[in-house]
Design a protein around this motif. Sequence first.
Motif, PDB file in Angstrom:
ATOM      1  N   UNK A   1      -8.195  -9.199  -3.744  1.00 48.77           N
ATOM      2  CA  UNK A   1      -7.674  -7.877  -3.984  1.00 48.77           C
ATOM      3  C   UNK A   1      -7.440  -7.923  -5.269  1.00 48.77           C
ATOM      4  N   UNK A   2      -7.808  -7.018  -6.214  1.00 52.02           N
ATOM      5  CA  UNK A   2      -7.707  -7.013  -7.705  1.00 52.02           C
ATOM      6  C   UNK A   2      -7.059  -5.627  -8.062  1.00 52.02           C
ATOM      7  N   UNK A   3      -6.296  -5.700  -9.055  1.00 53.23           N
ATOM      8  CA  UNK A   3      -5.621  -4.497  -9.547  1.00 53.23           C
ATOM      9  C   UNK A   3      -6.559  -3.392  -9.845  1.00 53.23           C
ATOM     10  N   UNK A   4      -7.800  -3.857 -10.218  1.00 51.89           N
ATOM     11  CA  UNK A   4      -8.786  -2.854 -10.548  1.00 51.89           C
ATOM     12  C   UNK A   4      -9.126  -2.125  -9.058  1.00 51.89           C
ATOM     13  N   UNK A   5      -9.173  -2.874  -8.089  1.00 46.23           N
ATOM     14  CA  UNK A   5      -9.327  -2.127  -6.676  1.00 46.23           C
ATOM     15  C   UNK A   5      -8.390  -1.058  -6.392  1.00 46.23           C
ATOM     16  N   UNK A   6      -7.387  -1.359  -6.558  1.00 49.85           N
ATOM     17  CA  UNK A   6      -6.101  -0.461  -6.237  1.00 49.85           C
ATOM     18  C   UNK A   6      -6.486   0.731  -7.340  1.00 49.85           C
ATOM     19  N   UNK A   7      -6.782   0.781  -8.370  1.00 49.06           N
ATOM     20  CA  UNK A   7      -6.821   1.804  -9.261  1.00 49.06           C
ATOM     21  C   UNK A   7      -7.984   2.467  -8.693  1.00 49.06           C
ATOM     22  N   UNK A   8      -9.237   2.081  -8.495  1.00 48.98           N
ATOM     23  CA  UNK A   8     -10.246   2.443  -8.242  1.00 48.98           C
ATOM     24  C   UNK A   8     -10.082   3.544  -6.623  1.00 48.98           C
ATOM     25  N   UNK A   9      -9.474   2.764  -5.750  1.00 55.72           N
ATOM     26  CA  UNK A   9      -9.418   3.505  -4.350  1.00 55.72           C
ATOM     27  C   UNK A   9      -8.426   4.425  -4.659  1.00 55.72           C
TER      28      UNK A   9
ATOM     29  N   UNK B   1       1.677   3.103 -12.139  1.00 55.80           N
ATOM     30  CA  UNK B   1       1.615   4.457 -11.170  1.00 55.80           C
ATOM     31  C   UNK B   1       0.997   4.294  -9.980  1.00 55.80           C
ATOM     32  N   UNK B   2      -0.132   3.852  -9.854  1.00 55.75           N
ATOM     33  CA  UNK B   2      -0.835   3.619  -8.551  1.00 55.75           C
ATOM     34  C   UNK B   2      -0.082   2.606  -7.646  1.00 55.75           C
ATOM     35  N   UNK B   3       0.249   1.803  -8.142  1.00 60.25           N
ATOM     36  CA  UNK B   3       1.050   0.884  -7.383  1.00 60.25           C
ATOM     37  C   UNK B   3       2.277   1.439  -6.697  1.00 60.25           C
ATOM     38  N   UNK B   4       2.986   2.198  -7.409  1.00 59.72           N
ATOM     39  CA  UNK B   4       4.200   3.042  -7.017  1.00 59.72           C
ATOM     40  C   UNK B   4       3.944   4.096  -6.226  1.00 59.72           C
ATOM     41  N   UNK B   5       2.809   4.796  -6.089  1.00 59.81           N
ATOM     42  CA  UNK B   5       2.589   5.856  -5.411  1.00 59.81           C
ATOM     43  C   UNK B   5       1.636   5.763  -4.206  1.00 59.81           C
ATOM     44  N   UNK B   6       1.548   4.736  -3.654  1.00 60.38           N
ATOM     45  CA  UNK B   6       0.953   4.555  -2.164  1.00 60.38           C
ATOM     46  C   UNK B   6       1.902   3.861  -1.392  1.00 60.38           C
ATOM     47  N   UNK B   7       1.503   4.219  -0.067  1.00 60.34           N
ATOM     48  CA  UNK B   7       2.312   3.653   0.844  1.00 60.34           C
ATOM     49  C   UNK B   7       2.097   2.033   1.085  1.00 60.34           C
ATOM     50  N   UNK B   8       3.263   1.533   1.615  1.00 58.79           N
ATOM     51  CA  UNK B   8       3.231   0.217   2.010  1.00 58.79           C
ATOM     52  C   UNK B   8       3.246   0.004   3.628  1.00 58.79           C
ATOM     53  N   UNK B   9       3.381   1.065   3.932  1.00 61.01           N
ATOM     54  CA  UNK B   9       3.342   1.175   5.513  1.00 61.01           C
ATOM     55  C   UNK B   9       2.107   1.845   6.021  1.00 61.01           C
ATOM     56  N   UNK B  10       1.330   1.177   6.886  1.00 62.65           N
ATOM     57  CA  UNK B  10       0.117   2.120   7.400  1.00 62.65           C
ATOM     58  C   UNK B  10       0.447   3.750   7.967  1.00 62.65           C
TER      59      UNK B  10
ATOM     60  N   UNK C   1     -15.814 -10.040   2.989  1.00 58.76           N
ATOM     61  CA  UNK C   1     -16.671  -9.227   3.457  1.00 58.76           C
ATOM     62  C   UNK C   1     -15.963  -7.701   3.316  1.00 58.76           C
ATOM     63  N   UNK C   2     -14.842  -7.419   3.817  1.00 66.27           N
ATOM     64  CA  UNK C   2     -14.314  -6.103   3.893  1.00 66.27           C
ATOM     65  C   UNK C   2     -13.977  -5.604   2.383  1.00 66.27           C
ATOM     66  N   UNK C   3     -13.854  -6.519   1.429  1.00 65.66           N
ATOM     67  CA  UNK C   3     -13.875  -6.008   0.213  1.00 65.66           C
ATOM     68  C   UNK C   3     -15.002  -5.864  -0.640  1.00 65.66           C
ATOM     69  N   UNK C   4     -16.049  -6.698  -0.268  1.00 59.83           N
ATOM     70  CA  UNK C   4     -17.242  -6.310  -0.650  1.00 59.83           C
ATOM     71  C   UNK C   4     -17.916  -4.935  -0.124  1.00 59.83           C
TER      72      UNK C   4
ATOM     73  N   UNK D   1      -3.176  -2.817   4.556  1.00 59.67           N
ATOM     74  CA  UNK D   1      -3.155  -4.189   5.123  1.00 59.67           C
ATOM     75  C   UNK D   1      -4.090  -4.908   3.968  1.00 59.67           C
ATOM     76  N   UNK D   2      -5.207  -4.574   3.730  1.00 62.06           N
ATOM     77  CA  UNK D   2      -6.099  -5.503   2.569  1.00 62.06           C
ATOM     78  C   UNK D   2      -5.260  -5.891   1.270  1.00 62.06           C
ATOM     79  N   UNK D   3      -4.672  -5.164   0.899  1.00 65.75           N
ATOM     80  CA  UNK D   3      -3.829  -5.300  -0.671  1.00 65.75           C
ATOM     81  C   UNK D   3      -3.285  -6.430  -0.494  1.00 65.75           C
ATOM     82  N   UNK D   4      -2.998  -6.943   0.634  1.00 64.21           N
ATOM     83  CA  UNK D   4      -2.097  -8.337   0.410  1.00 64.21           C
ATOM     84  C   UNK D   4      -3.276  -9.529   0.660  1.00 64.21           C
ATOM     85  N   UNK D   5      -4.462  -9.149   0.796  1.00 64.19           N
ATOM     86  CA  UNK D   5      -5.562 -10.395   0.900  1.00 64.19           C
ATOM     87  C   UNK D   5      -5.723 -10.958  -0.557  1.00 64.19           C
ATOM     88  N   UNK D   6      -6.310 -12.436  -0.601  1.00 63.89           N
ATOM     89  CA  UNK D   6      -6.431 -12.966  -1.740  1.00 63.89           C
ATOM     90  C   UNK D   6      -7.894 -12.322  -2.032  1.00 63.89           C
TER      91      UNK D   6
END
Length: 409
Positions: free
Chosen positions: A207-215, A12-21, A147-150, A200-205
Amino acid sequence: MRNLWIVLLWLYSALSVANDPAFLSLNDLQRVKQQLAHHQAAPPTIDAWHQLKQQADNALKHPNPSVTDKGLLPPSGSKQDYLSLSAYWWPDDSSADGLPWQRRDGEVNPASKNEQSDGVRLARFTADFQALTLAWYFSGDQRYADKALAMMRHWFIDPASRMHPNLNFAQGIPGRSAGRHDGVLDGRYFATRVVDALTLLRSAPGWQPADQQAMHFWFSEYLHWLRHNPLALQEAAAANNHGSWYCTQVAGIAWYLGDRETVKAMVELASSKIALQIRADGSQPAELARTRSFHYSYFNLQALTALAQLAGKAGLGDLWHSSQQQSGTLLAALDMMAPYSDASKVWPWKNRDRVSQRIIPLLSMADNSLQQPRYQQWIMQTQWKDQNSGAVMQALRDTWLLSLPYQQP
């Protein structure tokens, strides 16, 4: 069963966020990336890239910030609640304890800009987070993404250091109020810097599914606060730059979350604000009345141009030309301010400070959105002097690195 629920929530989270800034152009970013890689970028773009990279390199050395770092304790008793002090309020010299603080428009109280509260910390964190993400995007250097992810996890996710998704105690005034609706303005960086960087950061090595869910969860909670809290609703009704920034902040976060109806509602609300704020000659009376009239005239247009660009991208209307009887348009306001991008032209209203180049990114954004060379003469004649100035550096970056000036076919 629990694992199935987690998977469904993630989908649900993956489908309900924008792919374009919301406020950045992927086409422009990709073009700049290619130009830098092939050593074909224009000199202002190269200057802007070097400045961005220097900021990102410095950010690599900083500890990960958190709202829990402040010295003051919010009235809630939790340092995980954001707290800032209003900049233009000062202790009362005639009172033994200095209370209640008194307003001095345009005079910044240093007590509002130190480590005891979160205002400067939030601005620095979001600026560094954006710079690190962009430095990774342009260079591919994994150190910047790591560093951005941390930093993201420390500010938004980790249980002991995360910020609670509210601004209940923003821009408080000792002796008067623990928090005010004006403090909602502090959160504009979540929309203009953080959520676009997250896209943009979602495509960085790393990035975890848990990050997407939490954000997704954090920003959903924060958007609910923005749409329902009494302080936030007062800000929504503001008739000056505060109201404009409310619309832009809510729309940017809603776009990130895939909430198109809320974006549409903010575009409609902003249209009504333009009718109230801008006269037929392009002047903005509420901002011209301030002691920093150039800054606030620009600042209001910064919010409105960003939202106009998003509205066009989303197919939700034309805020550039929006007007009502006897009111002006956003373009009229930009027309009025464009000549003052030349520092030699005297600004005829009362004023404390002026950085003429700050209007240039807005003019470039308008030309790019409308695909017209309306403001090219002002953009191309700009002198990018005093690059030690943070405001000039940011204007250069926004114009030549993040939103390339329009090139007529």
